[in-house]
Design an enzyme around this catalytic site. Sequence first.
Site, PDB file in Angstrom:
ATOM      1  N   ASP A 143      42.547  43.674  56.146  1.00  0.00           N
ATOM      2  CA  ASP A 143      43.441  43.207  55.094  1.00  0.00           C
ATOM      3  C   ASP A 143      43.519  41.678  55.118  1.00  0.00           C
ATOM      4  O   ASP A 143      43.864  41.072  56.134  1.00  0.00           O
ATOM      5  CB  ASP A 143      44.811  43.837  55.338  1.00  0.00           C
ATOM      6  CG  ASP A 143      45.903  43.350  54.408  1.00  0.00           C
ATOM      7  OD1 ASP A 143      45.603  42.593  53.473  1.00  0.00           O
ATOM      8  OD2 ASP A 143      47.056  43.751  54.621  1.00  0.00           O
ATOM      9  N   ASP A 166      41.308  42.715  41.772  1.00  0.00           N
ATOM     10  CA  ASP A 166      41.781  43.808  40.927  1.00  0.00           C
ATOM     11  C   ASP A 166      42.997  43.332  40.137  1.00  0.00           C
ATOM     12  O   ASP A 166      43.977  42.873  40.721  1.00  0.00           O
ATOM     13  CB  ASP A 166      42.155  44.999  41.814  1.00  0.00           C
ATOM     14  CG  ASP A 166      42.415  46.274  41.023  1.00  0.00           C
ATOM     15  OD1 ASP A 166      42.867  46.181  39.864  1.00  0.00           O
ATOM     16  OD2 ASP A 166      42.167  47.354  41.567  1.00  0.00           O
ATOM     17  N   ASP A 202      38.569  37.882  34.899  1.00  0.00           N
ATOM     18  CA  ASP A 202      38.135  38.148  33.525  1.00  0.00           C
ATOM     19  C   ASP A 202      39.209  38.929  32.765  1.00  0.00           C
ATOM     20  O   ASP A 202      38.939  39.486  31.706  1.00  0.00           O
ATOM     21  CB  ASP A 202      36.801  38.907  33.504  1.00  0.00           C
ATOM     22  CG  ASP A 202      36.859  40.226  34.261  1.00  0.00           C
ATOM     23  OD1 ASP A 202      37.921  40.537  34.843  1.00  0.00           O
ATOM     24  OD2 ASP A 202      35.841  40.952  34.285  1.00  0.00           O
ATOM     25  N   GLU A 240      29.635  39.291  34.643  1.00  0.00           N
ATOM     26  CA  GLU A 240      30.186  38.160  33.903  1.00  0.00           C
ATOM     27  C   GLU A 240      29.240  37.728  32.792  1.00  0.00           C
ATOM     28  O   GLU A 240      29.666  37.438  31.667  1.00  0.00           O
ATOM     29  CB  GLU A 240      30.435  37.003  34.872  1.00  0.00           C
ATOM     30  CG  GLU A 240      31.198  35.840  34.285  1.00  0.00           C
ATOM     31  CD  GLU A 240      31.484  34.773  35.328  1.00  0.00           C
ATOM     32  OE1 GLU A 240      32.045  33.743  34.950  1.00  0.00           O
ATOM     33  OE2 GLU A 240      31.145  34.978  36.516  1.00  0.00           O
TER      34      GLU A 240
END
EC number: 2.1.1.33
Length: 259
Positions: A143, A166, A202, A240
């Site tokens: 993590d 995310d 994005d 992308e």
Amino acid sequence: MTFPSHNPPETGHPSAAPDEALPAAEAPVPGDPEARFSSRSIRSFVLRQGRMSVAQQRHLDETLPKVGIPYRVAPLDLDAAFGRAAPKIVEIGFGMGETTAKIAAALPDKDFLTIEVHGPGVGSLCKLIAEGVLDNVRIVQHDAVEVLRDMIPERALAGVHVFFPDPWHKKRHHKRRIIQPDFVALIASRLAPGAYLHCATDWEEYAQWMLEVLAAEPALENTADGYAPRPAYRPLTKFENRGLKLGHGVWDLVFRRRG
């Protein structure tokens, strides 16, 4: 303080939320396998039953012992970990590692401490490290929040990359987003004066979220008037490139640690 954690293996597009239907190959692993990589209750990564290729498994077995750094609750001697004194950059959530490998190859005078929990992604980057003979990359499979909190000394880093995390686009999942005020404050504390934090997404709403959170951190200052042009060191991903051809946007944010 509670922090959400870092991105899942597939970067550049929104991932399915844990309670949504998923194909069998991407279904969450039964039980709580994430507990191996994080003791925190709110995480933004969800381990999937992804397919591990033969090559990925081989490099997990053969290459990771050479370039991997075990998580531990103790400050890491970064120069000793890389065997030299050089600017240190942390990359949070590297997906399958293609972008990381390209950046590391293009910037051999910098060292990259990369953080990811997804096994196939770690195996993929290990393969790229071996094929490219990249001596300036190390991997911590844990993590990212706990790694920065427990292993990285204050003011030790020249930069931090958070590329295409995310977006957790549903409002009820926003608490899982990696870019949160507390985590940004933690990152800022690990940056040396003048060092940078570079985020890219994005997902336009997440870009706005990032801009608001980063702008509110008093230890950071924006290097641009809003969003930044894509720095030359960040290569375009295949996803992308496809998105840009379809008119989809990508937003880069580059903030600098105040002196």
